[in-house]
Design a protein around this motif. Structure first.
Motif: not given
Length: 128
Positions: A5-6, A11-13, A48-49
């Motif tokens: 998913k993008k 969510k990470v923050q 980012s891979g």
């Protein structure tokens, strides 16, 4: 190719904020205020891979003459993320191949391929 998913920076923050609170940190402390944002930016770059399609990175060039010599690219720096601990690791990659059927690939493309695979969560052994 493994589709994910993008990347969801918000969510990470939120997760980083929860971790900092779990560590007993004051989220309003000057040194911590922007930490969730900085960590999310770091993870977005480090992972980012999956945004790259390897097939598009590998334009094979054809040549008329045959080569039997080995082509080696050494000391390609790599920076990756351990999927078990979510911690970064660094290393160097070395690639060697013998061109066949008149096909070669540019040396810079080999380094680019290493970079794309490195920017995916994984264990160190998988990159070998």
């Amino acid at each position: 190719m493994n589709k994910t998913k993008k990347f969801d920076k918000q969510k990470v923050q939120k997760a980083v904020k929860m971790m900092l609170e779990g560590f007993g940190q004051d989220l309003n402390r000057e040194g911590i205020k922007r930490t969730p944002e900085r960590v999310a930016e770091f993870y977005e770059e480090m992972l980012s891979g999956y945004n790259e399609d390897i097939e598009n990175l590998i334009p094979v060039h054809y040549q008329t003459e045959e080569h039997e010599e080995i082509v080696i690219v050494k000391d390609i720096p790599l920076y990756s993320m351990c999927e078990h601990h979510l911690l970064p690791f660094v290393g160097k990659a070395h690639i060697a191949y013998i061109p066949s059927d008149g096909k070669i690939i540019g040396l810079s493309k080999l380094a680019r391929i290493v970079n794309v695979y490195a920017k995916r969560p994984q264990v160190q052994e998988r990159l070998t």
